[in-house]
Design an enzyme around this catalytic site. Structure first.
Site, PDB file in Angstrom:
ATOM      1  N   SER A  67       0.834  -1.211   0.000  1.00  0.00           N
ATOM      2  CA  SER A  67       0.000   0.000   0.000  1.00  0.00           C
ATOM      3  C   SER A  67       0.867   1.259   0.000  1.00  0.00           C
ATOM      4  CB  SER A  67      -0.899   0.017   1.239  1.00  0.00           C
ATOM      5  OG  SER A  67      -1.635  -1.185   1.325  1.00  0.00           O
TER       6      SER A  67
HETATM    7  N1  SAM Z   1      -0.520  -4.877   3.976  1.00  0.00           N
HETATM    8  C1  SAM Z   1       0.258  -5.203   2.803  1.00  0.00           C
HETATM    9  C2  SAM Z   1       1.636  -4.596   2.841  1.00  0.00           C
HETATM   10  O1  SAM Z   1       1.993  -3.918   3.818  1.00  0.00           O
HETATM   11  O2  SAM Z   1       2.391  -4.865   1.887  1.00  0.00           O
HETATM   12  C3  SAM Z   1      -0.458  -4.861   1.524  1.00  0.00           C
HETATM   13  C4  SAM Z   1      -1.677  -5.664   1.336  1.00  0.00           C
HETATM   14  S1  SAM Z   1      -2.202  -5.878  -0.313  1.00  0.00           S
HETATM   15  C5  SAM Z   1      -2.881  -4.300  -0.678  1.00  0.00           C
HETATM   16  C6  SAM Z   1      -3.589  -6.941  -0.005  1.00  0.00           C
HETATM   17  C7  SAM Z   1      -3.209  -8.358   0.334  1.00  0.00           C
HETATM   18  O3  SAM Z   1      -4.376  -9.033   0.791  1.00  0.00           O
HETATM   19  C8  SAM Z   1      -2.696  -9.163  -0.840  1.00  0.00           C
HETATM   20  O4  SAM Z   1      -1.422  -9.664  -0.546  1.00  0.00           O
HETATM   21  C9  SAM Z   1      -3.717 -10.284  -0.992  1.00  0.00           C
HETATM   22  O5  SAM Z   1      -3.172 -11.512  -1.428  1.00  0.00           O
HETATM   23  C10 SAM Z   1      -4.262 -10.381   0.414  1.00  0.00           C
HETATM   24  N2  SAM Z   1      -5.569 -11.039   0.555  1.00  0.00           N
HETATM   25  C11 SAM Z   1      -6.682 -10.943  -0.210  1.00  0.00           C
HETATM   26  N3  SAM Z   1      -7.679 -11.712   0.304  1.00  0.00           N
HETATM   27  C12 SAM Z   1      -7.182 -12.283   1.428  1.00  0.00           C
HETATM   28  C13 SAM Z   1      -7.711 -13.185   2.408  1.00  0.00           C
HETATM   29  N4  SAM Z   1      -8.970 -13.644   2.367  1.00  0.00           N
HETATM   30  N5  SAM Z   1      -6.916 -13.557   3.427  1.00  0.00           N
HETATM   31  C14 SAM Z   1      -5.637 -13.114   3.520  1.00  0.00           C
HETATM   32  N6  SAM Z   1      -5.075 -12.275   2.622  1.00  0.00           N
HETATM   33  C15 SAM Z   1      -5.844 -11.859   1.597  1.00  0.00           C
END
Ligand code: SAM
Length: 221
Positions: A67
């Site tokens: 993000s």
């Molecule tokens: N917080 C992260 C960082 O600091 O880099 C960025 C997060 S990224 C915008 C969103 C993440 O949510 C992705 O890696 C995606 O694979 C994950 N995601 C989506 N659905 C999910 C779920 N049900 N459980 C866990 N992770 C999930």
């Protein structure tokens, strides 16, 4: 005398945080201190390290992103984190957001973060290790839309992906006086929803528009 690579990153990090403070994204001393400390260059793929201090999301592989720093700051401020808190993040991605959170709640507090993509679980663990946060952040593989019943209740829960609504298990796993932050809306644009529990009373408010990748899972898309 020539600046080392570490000093150059630190200088860029401080310039970025100056910008985040000037724009009002960073307001509290604890968030400012943590944002000045955590090395974002250690949470992006090596070939993107030079871009680490642009205030924008960056690709981390598997179609996912780390993000933007201003979004991380907005969420940290809304969470009102304190030392000693137990925090759950859904969507570990690179591990960066979890590391900045840990910087505020440690040494007594702890961060649990769940990621559904195995390669990103490895990526986050490696990044947290090299940045010095593996003691205070635990990364789990799984469907974070179900939360983490075995580690509940949590003082704070935040979702780093967009959900169709607030996942019910997260409401159940939030302790009293707790706060949940979750982007709620469509697959491409959401409202950042803040849920606060106090004395058995639950309030829900919108904290503005945001853009996150979708939450994929039982209580997601
Ligand atoms: N917080 C992260 C960082 O600091 O880099 C960025 C997060 S990224 C915008 C969103 C993440 O949510 C992705 O890696 C995606 O694979 C994950 N995601 C989506 N659905 C999910 C779920 N049900 N459980 C866990 N992770 C999930």
């Amino acid at each position: 005398m020539q600046m080392s690579a570490t000093d150059k990153f630190e200088e860029r990090r401080n310039r970025l945080v100056d910008h985040l403070v000037a724009r009002g994204y960073v307001r509290s001393p604890s968030v400012e201190k943590a944002m000045r400390k955590v090395p974002r260059e250690k949470f992006v793929p090596d070939h993107l390290a030079q871009e680490a201090y642009a205030d924008s999301p960056l690709p981390i592989g598997m179609g996912q992103t780390i993000s933007a720093p201003h979004m991380v700051s907005i969420m940290l401020e809304e969470l009102d984190l304190k030392t000693g808190m137990k925090v759950l993040e859904i969507g570990a991605g690179s591990g960066y957001h979890a590391a900045v959170t840990a910087e505020i709640v440690r040494p007594d507090g702890t961060v649990f973060t769940i990621e559904r993509i195995p390669d990103l679980v490895e990526f986050a663990r490696k990044n947290l290790e090299r940045a010095g946060y593996s003691d205070s952040v635990s990364v789990f593989l799984g469907d974070g839309s179900k939360g983490s019943q075995e580690n509940a209740p949590f003082d704070r829960i935040f979702v780093a992906c967009g959900a169709p609504d607030v996942p019910r298990p997260l409401m159940e796993q939030l302790g009293d006086e707790g706060v949940i932050l979750v982007p709620v809306g469509g697959r491409t644009f959401q409202d950042l929803i803040k849920i606060t529990k106090k004395g058995g009373r639950v309030t829900r408010e919108s904290r503005g528009g945001c853009i996150f990748v979708p939450l994929i899972g039982e209580h997601g898309y």
